[in-house]
Structure formats: structure tokens, C-alpha cells
Design an enzyme around this catalytic site. Structure first.
Site: not given
Ligand code: ADP
Ligand code: NA
Length: 329
Positions: A114, A197, A200
């Protein structure tokens, strides 16, 4: 018998949650409400570790909370709250920071990623200590288990180390939580870049947002990257795009991958995408519409969030009072 406590949260920074957040986290949260005394929060304190526009942050926090409720988080079963409404999170974080080694914090790989993205000038001390705040978020609620994604494994280890350190120095205070790593099958991939994956911070065109208009969702799914060989079969390495579409369908419809592959035998990618779009819309549209209803009634949303904050404060203040007493305050 009292139910075990459970704590989980997501950042409000994008406003809308995406399909990965929904299928990988929120759906599980709703299922766990009956077996756990669950605390679900919108982690706005974490959001400001990178610059935020105040008006947008406040609105995105409300949009995120509305989606939790719309997806089925029940305010009578669980505590749904906004992190900044519970001061004990920041207060416990301070105590834990004094127990965290500088080098120990510096080894957190998410910080390295980050801060590299943010650049040296925009990297705050808050971003550096973020995992300690996360430890406080968890430890206040004394949970035995914490459901997390694979990328959070190191932060859970830090949480366990800090809890153990506090307990051995000041007396048994915290339950040492286990990280329950989410199953790989619940993972949703980017529609444009299906090796990564869905996130956002990824390609907006590869991201299905819960709050998107239906036409936008259909367009994104119909434009999903596939491959040049026309066979509909599941193979994450050779056919990541097709496998992701099958995985999304299966996660929502509950049909097995094998059953879906048989169902699509002799059909083309257009049929697959069309059906996935239908399945996704049938799931997402009622949630989006309900979230918009909640957002249109600010007094009711405020009431629900105040109710959740009261429940969370009750538990959090109890833990904090013990901690403060033990450290000598
Ligand atoms: P992002 O990657 O969009 O920033 P976060 O890291 O904030 O998402 O994750 C928030 C929640 O959503 C966590 O519990 C994470 O495991 C789940 N999550 C995020 N992206 C995925 C994905 N592509 N598939 C399944 N679960 C996800
Ligand atoms: Na993230």
C-alpha cells in the site's frame, strides 16, 4: 447457552460493494447471524489511512451500511455499526501500539504494497499502524473466530501475538482469536483480468458493483474476457474467464460446477454470459433496490446505526475498561 462473539467489517471507501465482497463475505455474514453474537462494522477509521473527501466518506459509509442491511444483516440478531461511532476502537489501538515493535509493524506485507502505491510523501503513520487498529477492532469483541480472506492472514497473526503479549504482561484479558480463512471457492475474479481477484482497486470494467444500474451490470458481464477455444468447461489455469463465470453462477444458483458444465454442453459463450447476467441480476437487483430505499429514509438508517452502535459500545467499553484498569489508568 450464550453464542460466541464474531466480528467482521469492510471499508466504505468505494461506496458500492462488489460481487466479490458480496459472495465472499456478506453472504457468509448473513448465514452466521443465528450461530454467533455477531458484530458487523463499516470501518471508516481505516478508510482515512488514505486521503478521503469528507462528504464522500460520510455518504459512502451510509451506502455500505445500507448494503449490509439490504443483503440481510438483521439489526435484531447482529450489531451493525460504524467504527467511528465506537470510540473504544481508537482507544484500544493506542494501548496496543505501545506493545507493537516498530520492526514487527514494518514486516506487514500489506503495508509495503500500500505504501508503494501511495508513494513516500502520501504514506501516513496511520497507514503504518493500520494492522494494530485492526487488532483492536477484533480484540474488543473477544471473538474465538475471525472470518478473513487469505490476504489478512499476517494481520491475524499480529492480533494473536498482541493479545498473547498483553495477557502475559497484564493478566488474562483477551481471548486469542483463530483466523478462519475463507474457502477458495468463494473467490470471484476480475471480469477483464480473470487471473486477479475482483477488487475495488482493479479495472472498473471488470468489477460488478451491487449499486450499479442493471444495464451496466449486463454490459460488464457480456464484455467479460474469455478465450478463443469455444468449450465451456472449468479450468482455472487454461480458462480463467470461463471458469470465473461458471464460479459466479454456481455461487449464486447453488448448482454444482459439474451440473452447470453439463447444462451448457453444446452452447456458446453468449449463452453462458446471458445466463450469468440473469442469475446475477436476480440476486443483486432486490439488494440494490432495498439499499436505495434505506438511503432515501435517512432518519431510519440513523436509527438502525445508533442501535448497532449502542450494542457494540456496550461490549467494547467493557473490554476497554478492563484493559485501562490493568495498564494502570
Ligand atoms: P477489495 O479487494 O475490493 O479492496 P477488501 O480487501 O476490502 O476488498 O475485502 C473485503 C471483504 O471482501 C473481505 O472479507 C474479502 O475477503 C472479501 N473479498 C474481497 N474481494 C473478494 C473477491 N474477489 N472474492 C471473494 N471475496 C472477496
Ligand atoms: Na483490498
Amino acid at each position: 447457552m450464550t453464542k460466541p462473539n464474531l466480528l467482521s467489517g469492510m471499508q466504505p471507501s468505494a461506496g458500492s460493494l462488489h460481487l466479490g465482497n458480496y459472495l465472499g463475505a456478506l453472504v457468509n455474514w448473513t448465514k452466521m447471524q443465528d450461530d454467533y453474537n455477531a458484530f458487523y462494522c463499516v470501518v471508516d477509521l481505516h478508510a482515512i489511512t488514505v486521503p478521503q473527501d469528507p462528504k464522500e466518506l460520510r455518504q459512502n459509509t451510509r451506502i455500505t451500511a445500507a448494503q449490509y442491511l439490504a443483503a440481510g444483516i438483521d439489526e435484531n440478531k447482529s450489531a451493525l455499526f460504524v467504527q467511528s461511532h465506537v470510540p473504544a476502537h481508537a482507544q484500544l489501538a493506542w494501548v496496543l501500539m505501545t506493545l507493537t515493535g516498530f520492526g514487527e509493524a514494518g514486516r506487514m506485507t500489506q503495508f509495503k504494497d500500500k505504501s508503494q502505491k501511495a508513494g513516500a510523501d502520501s504514506t501516513s503513520v496511520g497507514l503504518f499502524t493500520y494492522p494494530v487498529l485492526q487488532a483492536a477492532d477484533i480484540l474488543l469483541y473477544q471473538p474465538k473466530a475471525v472470518p478473513v480472506g487469505e490476504d489478512q492472514r499476517q494481520h491475524i497473526e499480529l492480533t494473536r501475538d498482541l493479545a498473547t503479549r498483553f495477557n502475559s504482561r497484564f493478566g488474562e484479558t483477551f481471548v486469542i482469536p483463530e483466523g478462519v480463512i475463507l474457502k477458495e471457492t468463494a473467490k470471484i475474479y476480475d471480469l477483464q483480468n480473470p487471473e486477479a481477484k475482483m477488487s475495488k482497486s482493479g479495472d472498473p470494467k471488470g468489477l460488478v458493483n451491487i449499486m450499479d444500474e442493471s444495464a451496466v451490470i449486463v454490459k460488464k458481464i457480456k464484455s467479460a474476457v474469455t478465450d478463443t477455444d469455444a468449450a465451456i468447461r472449468f479450468d482455472r489455469e487454461a480458462k480463467p474467464g470461463v471458469s470465473n463465470l461458471l464460479g459466479i453462477h454456481s455461487a449464486i444458483s447453488g448448482q454444482s460446477i459439474d451440473a452447470l458444465v453439463a447444462h451448457f454442453d453444446g452452447k456458446g459463450y453468449g449463452d453462458l454470459k446471458g445466463e450469468v447476467a440473469e442469475v446475477v441480476l436476480a440476486e443483486i437487483e432486490p439488494i440494490r433496490d432495498r439499499a436505495n430505499e434505506l438511503l432515501a429514509d435517512p432518519a431510519e438508517l440513523d436509527r438502525l446505526l445508533a442501535k448497532g452502535a449502542a450494542k457494540a459500545n456496550e461490549q467494547a467499553e467493557k473490554t476497554l475498561a478492563t484493559v485501562y484498569e490493568r495498564v494502570g489508568f
